[in-house]
Write an enzyme that holds these catalytic residues in place. Structure first.
Site, short mmCIF file in Angstrom:
data_model
loop_
_atom_site.label_atom_id
_atom_site.label_comp_id
_atom_site.label_asym_id
_atom_site.label_seq_id
_atom_site.Cartn_x
_atom_site.Cartn_y
_atom_site.Cartn_z
N TYR A 186 -3.02 -9.72 3.02
CA TYR A 186 -4.26 -8.93 3.00
C TYR A 186 -4.00 -7.54 2.43
CZ TYR A 186 -8.50 -6.60 4.73
OH TYR A 186 -9.67 -5.90 4.83
N SER B 249 -9.70 -0.96 1.56
CA SER B 249 -9.40 -0.92 2.99
C SER B 249 -8.41 0.20 3.27
CB SER B 249 -8.78 -2.25 3.43
OG SER B 249 -8.29 -2.14 4.75
#
Ligand SMILES: NC(=O)c1ccc[n+]([C@@H]2O[C@H](COP(=O)([O-])OP(=O)(O)OC[C@H]3O[C@@H](n4cnc5c(N)ncnc54)[C@H](O)[C@@H]3O)[C@@H](O)[C@H]2O)c1
Ligand SMILES: [Zn+2]
Length: 683
Positions: free
Chosen positions: A573, A560
């Site tokens: 996350y 990501s």
């Protein structure tokens, strides 16, 4: 279909009926024809035509477009210019001068038999029972015993114009006959009507079946051998998955292959018998088989429980011996026959038999691999019938060679379309029932890969797979990537579905947007279990397979932007993503020596199709940025350098490029697919 010539309609129906039962003919094997009239658009007069199944099609699924259409007068006139059996192959090119209109499908080598036999309807089939008699040492005598004078024996001859002339002559001199047994090959039957031809074909097939049943000796394959008895179904499958990577490596030394596994009872019974080593060595017989199965299989001669190290060592020995034997077969026959032959096409086995476990078959794609396996099941049935009545005596190896390396077959192979970039590659994509994973699975499949869709819900995984294609293209399996045992069983399922794994996409993930103070221990563990630990477990299980296969591979992490970029409300996350991103570098360093590339993609702001965004993350991000949730995609686009919204397909394309030949020398890389986010630039 309304203006379809009734002769054609009948022919297609008959073909589909005959082709529906694999006992009548093997997949894409055999052909059917009808003669009839149509108005010639040039003269307005009736013209006599021959419709015959074209090259390569399958009877069971034949449609009118699969038929070659020839002018019967011109086709039959070829007899006058036929230069003799030594140059019979030239007649195939001559068929092109007999075509009516555009001619439909390409005429096959068997066209001569259909055109020259003086009957309105002709079927040429490869039924197991018929081939059993055709390959029995005393097939000619057995033909008399089983069928009296209704069916005539034709000695083996390679399919072609001469075989057509032979059969036409037999029909003429035996007016009572309804068909013939073609030594070493199959059957041909005829009739004045379509119904009569079908009836005659089925009569020959069923009479042969009955004859075998009534006259067969008790155990045609000999007594069962205890050490080759099958394991229980569950253990068989675990064991099959354990050895699949080794065997895929064997089948893929010359070029990578997709695999198919079956533990059909027919296979297990054959392999449990005393005579299977001798019979397997004799190889298959029907001319359709050699390109698909090679002349003979490789047989593992260890019991199903043998320790894996022993299997590994023995497989390597047998493989080396197989390759030497195949090369010698090629050299011996090419030399003895003289003349020019196509280059050897590779010396690896296409069928590998493992007593007590089952059969692995290989091909350039899943369908080819599956059909090769089906053909070998046909061959086992043939051997059982032939050994039951007599002794199995397939055609000589020089005849096998003449078919395997036939110039006409080579020309067919040369005409095949170029394989897609990911052909033969088996991809396992985690979290592929939704969003980026689904788009990636679609893309990989469209570029030629076989795809295993692994996700939490079996139902969703299966329906995603079904949407991508049939089970020759995509299968769905259940997995929770944070559970090592579940990961292993998903990997096993992939191995059993496609024979191996060479492309893994660690995509499964989920996202909770919470501040440090709001993040619970459970939140932290969940994110890390699924993404950091999950991708570690998947990479570990898959790398083990890839190392055993010895043909390299790709592992791609969907990390990501947040593995680089630091923002609020993202501690669990973002940290898990940074963990994944560093796994890319660590594994690239460790797996390079095995030819395994490890790369990553850093997406950002993929709102459309994403379950993560739909499931709360979108709402909370929208709240953080103060925009309506439905406009989040556009909002993200405006933040980017390119001012473009990022779609799941953009990520999928990046995964494809990383795994394609174009980036064959790149490992340890992350590709941002975020429409340009300066704060997440890599350096
Ligand atoms: N959407 C984005 O903007 C974006 C940005 C950066 C990174 N990513 C990453 O891309 C990946 C896919 O995200 P998406 O947006 O397509 O989300 P998605 O929710 O649409 O897809 C994720 C899939 O993973 C599956 N999954 C979740 N936990 C699993 C588990 N334990 N085992 C197996 N499967 C599991 C889910 O069932 C779901 O089908 C994730 O790793 C995500 O972090 C997404
Ligand atoms: Zn045939």
């Amino acid at each position: 279909m309304s203006d379809l010539n009734p002769t054609v309609a009948e022919l297609v129906e008959r073909s589909n009926r005959l082709g529906a039962d694999p006992k009548n003919t093997n997949y894409a094997g055999g052909n059917t024809s009808a003669k009839g009239t149509e108005t010639d658009p040039v003269t307005g007069e009736d013209v006599e035509l021959l419709w015959v199944k074209g090259s390569g099609g399958d009877l069971g699924t034949l449609t009118p477009s699969g038929l070659a259409v020839l002018r019967l007068d011109r086709m039959r006139a070829l007899v006058d210019v036929y230069p003799g059996v030594d140059r019979e192959d030239e007649m195939v090119a001559a068929f092109d001068y007999c075509l009516h209109g555009k001619g439909g499908a390409a005429p096959s080598i068997d066209t001569a038999m259909h055109g020259l036999v003086d009957a309105a309807h002709v079927d040429h089939l490869h039924p197991d029972s018929g081939i059993a008699i055709a390959t029995a040492a005393d097939g000619e005598q057995l033909t008399k015993e089983a069928f009296g004078d209704k069916v005539v024996w034709v000695p083996w001859r390679r399919p072609g114009f001469q075989l057509g002339l032979d059969i036409a002559a037999i029909k003429e001199t035996n007016p009572q006959a309804i068909g013939c047994i073609l030594g070493g090959h199959g059957i041909t039957a005829w009739g004045d009507t379509s119904a009569q031809a079908q009836k005659n074909s089925l009569w020959i097939i069923r009479t042969a079946e009955r004859h075998i049943k009534q006259h067969s000796r008790k155990n045609p394959f000999g007594a069962r051998v205890k050490k080759w008895e099958p394991l229980s179904p569950a253990r068989r499958r675990v064991r099959a998955a354990e050895i699949a990577p080794l065997l895929r490596g064997v089948a893929s030394q010359d070029r990578p292959m997709v695999g198919h596994f079956t533990d059909d009872k027919v296979v297990l019974d054959f392999l449990a018998s005393r005579n299977h080593p001798r019979l397997a060595e004799l190889g298959t017989s029907c001319p359709d088989h050699f390109l698909r199965t090679k002349v003979k299989p490789m047989v593992l001669d260890l019991g199903p429980d043998a320790p894996l190290d022993k299997v590994r060592a023995r497989v390597a020995e047998l493989h080396e011996a197989y390759r030497a034997d195949y090369a010698a077969y090629y050299e011996r026959n090419a030399k003895a026959l003289g003349g020019e032959w196509p280059a050897m096409r590779g010396a690896d086995p296409l069928i590998i038999l493992v007593p007590g476990i089952g059969m692995f078959s290989y091909g350039k794609d899943k369908q080819t691999a599956r059909v090769a396996g089906e053909f070998y099941v046909n061959a086992i049935n043939v051997m059982r019938g032939a050994e039951g009545l007599s002794t199995y005596a397939p055609i000589d190896e020089s005849e096998k060679f003449r078919i395997e390396y036939w110039a006409l077959e080579e020309a067919k192979l040369q005409r095949m379309p170029k394989p897609k970039p990911l052909a033969t590659r088996v991809a396992l994509v985690t979290g592929a029932a939704s969003g980026i994973g689904l788009a990636t699975a679609r893309k990989l499949a469209s570029e030629g890969a076989c795809v295993v869709i692994a996700d939490l819900s079996l139902e969703k995984a299966r329906s995603a797979a079904a949407e991508i294609g049939g089970t020759d293209v995509a299968v769905g399996v259940q997995v929770d990537v944070s559970d090592a045992a579940a990961v292993q069983s998903a990997v096993d399922a992939a191995l059993l579905a496609f024979g191996g794994i060479d492309l893994v996409v660690n995509n499964a993930g989920l996202s909770l947007s919470r501040s440090l103070l709001d993040t619970t221990e459970k939140d932290w563990d969940l994110q890390h279990d699924v993404m950091a630990k999950g991708s570690f477990l998947v990479a570990q299980a898959a790398a083990k397979v890839m190392i055993d296969q010895g043909i390299g591979g790709d592992i791609v992490y969907i990390s990501s932007k947040n593995s680089i970029f630091a923002g609020p409300n993202n501690v669990a996350y973002g940290a898990a993503k940074a963990d994944q991103a560093h796994q890319v570098r660590l594994l690239a360093a460790e797996l390079g020596e095995h030819g395994i590339k490890v790369n990553g993609v850093n997406p950002d702001g993929v709102v459309q199709g994403s379950g993560i965004f739909a499931g709360g993350w979108g709402a909370s991000r929208a709240a953080v940025y103060g925009v309506p949730e439905k406009d989040l995609g556009k909002f993200y686009a405006q933040r980017t350098l390119l001012k473009r919204e990022v779609l799941p397909e953009n990520i999928a394309n990046a995964v494809f490029v990383l795994c394609s030949d174009q980036l064959s020398h790149t490992t340890g890389l992350h590709v941002p697919v975020d429409a340009g986010v300066a704060a997440a630039f890599l350096r």
